[in-house]
Design a protein around this motif. Structure first.
Motif, PDB file in Angstrom:
ATOM      1  N   ILE A 137       0.862  -1.196   0.000  1.00  0.00           N
ATOM      2  CA  ILE A 137       0.000   0.000   0.000  1.00  0.00           C
ATOM      3  C   ILE A 137       0.891   1.236   0.000  1.00  0.00           C
ATOM      4  N   ARG A 138       0.715   2.067  -1.028  1.00  0.00           N
ATOM      5  CA  ARG A 138       1.584   3.257  -1.169  1.00  0.00           C
ATOM      6  C   ARG A 138       0.834   4.554  -0.899  1.00  0.00           C
ATOM      7  N   ALA A 139      -0.515   4.505  -0.942  1.00  0.00           N
ATOM      8  CA  ALA A 139      -1.302   5.722  -0.722  1.00  0.00           C
ATOM      9  C   ALA A 139      -2.705   5.305  -0.281  1.00  0.00           C
ATOM     10  N   VAL A 140      -3.361   6.168   0.505  1.00  0.00           N
ATOM     11  CA  VAL A 140      -4.682   5.839   1.058  1.00  0.00           C
ATOM     12  C   VAL A 140      -5.663   6.956   0.710  1.00  0.00           C
ATOM     13  N   VAL A 141      -6.867   6.537   0.354  1.00  0.00           N
ATOM     14  CA  VAL A 141      -7.966   7.486   0.105  1.00  0.00           C
ATOM     15  C   VAL A 141      -9.043   7.243   1.147  1.00  0.00           C
ATOM     16  N   LEU A 142      -9.529   8.328   1.738  1.00  0.00           N
ATOM     17  CA  LEU A 142     -10.601   8.237   2.737  1.00  0.00           C
ATOM     18  C   LEU A 142     -11.831   8.931   2.176  1.00  0.00           C
TER      19      LEU A 142
END
Ligand code: COA
Length: 256
Positions: free
Chosen positions: A52-57
């Motif tokens: 996982i390199r980036a997270v969206v909420l």
């Protein structure tokens, strides 16, 4: 699609990104103790997972989140650092990978203050935001008493935090509080996911180190501010003013 410890926090990973969706649309995605625990678990899992390199909420339905669940506030008030809401704020504050908010609709309270810890924020045009802490007999949290005036200037921050007046996504953009507006919820999420995929394709160490450097000078003062705010917040939660305001909302009477 993976379900976390609570069915109201749904995660889905794809192409090096993790999407975290707050899913309680019938309550405008108001956050309970269990949901804070679920959000913390999702952030911790994203920190550990090298893929996982980036997270969206994002939120479900027509809202991002209406903030803390007021009934849950009355039933399970936070008592200290170990409380799920403060654990969530600690995880948010220290999250090492890019965090992108897709604000698909109304955002209130912690639904706005958490945005101050995201790296990129995209909001649905026409969405309303509000910080009604004082109106509820409470005080700013999540470091917002420090971060908001730094970001948009003291005069505007004082209007938002002292008067608790709602403001629009358009105003938020003009003030430099967010990165951009999208026509609708779908476009907002799509833009956030596009940015997340782009970040996921960049050299991971360089991205994370750059985020750490961007946050470096304020990291300690943010930690300390959250600790001070939290102490006052807990005290105020116990006050007659807050009890009356929260009970009024719970009884569906006018608050503020
Ligand atoms: N806690 C608990 N329940 C909440 C909630 C919250 N923070 N936000 C919304 N709900 C519930 C409402 O009570 C309502 O329940 P009901 O259908 O049983 O009456 C349902 O979610 C839908 O909300 P409603 O108020 O009818 O929607 P709306 O579109 O008219 O307004 C908001 C949306 C977010 C503007 C409004 O619900 C609101 O102001 N909520 C409180 C926000 C708040 O003060 N948060 C705490 C900050 S510390």
């Amino acid at each position: 699609m993976t379900k976390m410890s609570t069915p109201e926090i749904i995660t889905e990973s794809r192409d090096g990104t993790l999407l975290i969706r707050i899913h309680r649309p019938d309550r405008k995605n108001a956050l309970t103790v269990a949901m804070y625990t679920g959000l913390t678990a999702a952030l911790d899992a994203a920190t550990q997972n090298l893929d996982i390199r980036a997270v969206v909420l994002t939120g479900s339905g027509d809202s991002f989140t209406s903030g803390n669940d007021i009934a849950d506030f009355l039933a399970n008030p936070p008592g200290g650092d170990e409380s799920p809401v403060f654990q969530f704020l600690a995880a948010l504050r220290q999250f090492p990978k890019p965090l992108i908010a897709a604000v698909n609709g109304v955002a209130v309270g912690i639904g706005v203050t958490l945005l101050l810890h995201c790296d990129l924020v995209y909001v649905r045009a026409g969405a309303t935001l509000a910080l009604p802490f004082v109106n509820l007999g409470l005080c700013p949290e999540a470091g917002s008493s420090l971060l908001l005036p730094r970001l948009i200037g003291y005069p505007r921050a004082a209007e938002l935090l002292l008067l608790g007046e709602p403001f629009s996504a358009e105003q938020a953009l003009e003030w430099g509080l967010i990165n951009g507006l999208c026509a609708d919820a779908e476009a907002t999420l799509e833009l956030a996911l596009t940015k997340a995929r782009r970040l996921a394709g960049l050299p991971a160490t360089a991205v994370q180190l750059s985020k750490a450097l961007l946050k470096r000078t304020e990291a300690e003062v943010v930690r300390e501010t959250i600790a001070v705010e939290s102490r006052h917040f807990i005290e105020l939660l116990d006050s007659p003013e807050a009890a009356a305001a929260l009970q009024a909302f719970a009884n569906r009477r006018r608050v503020g």
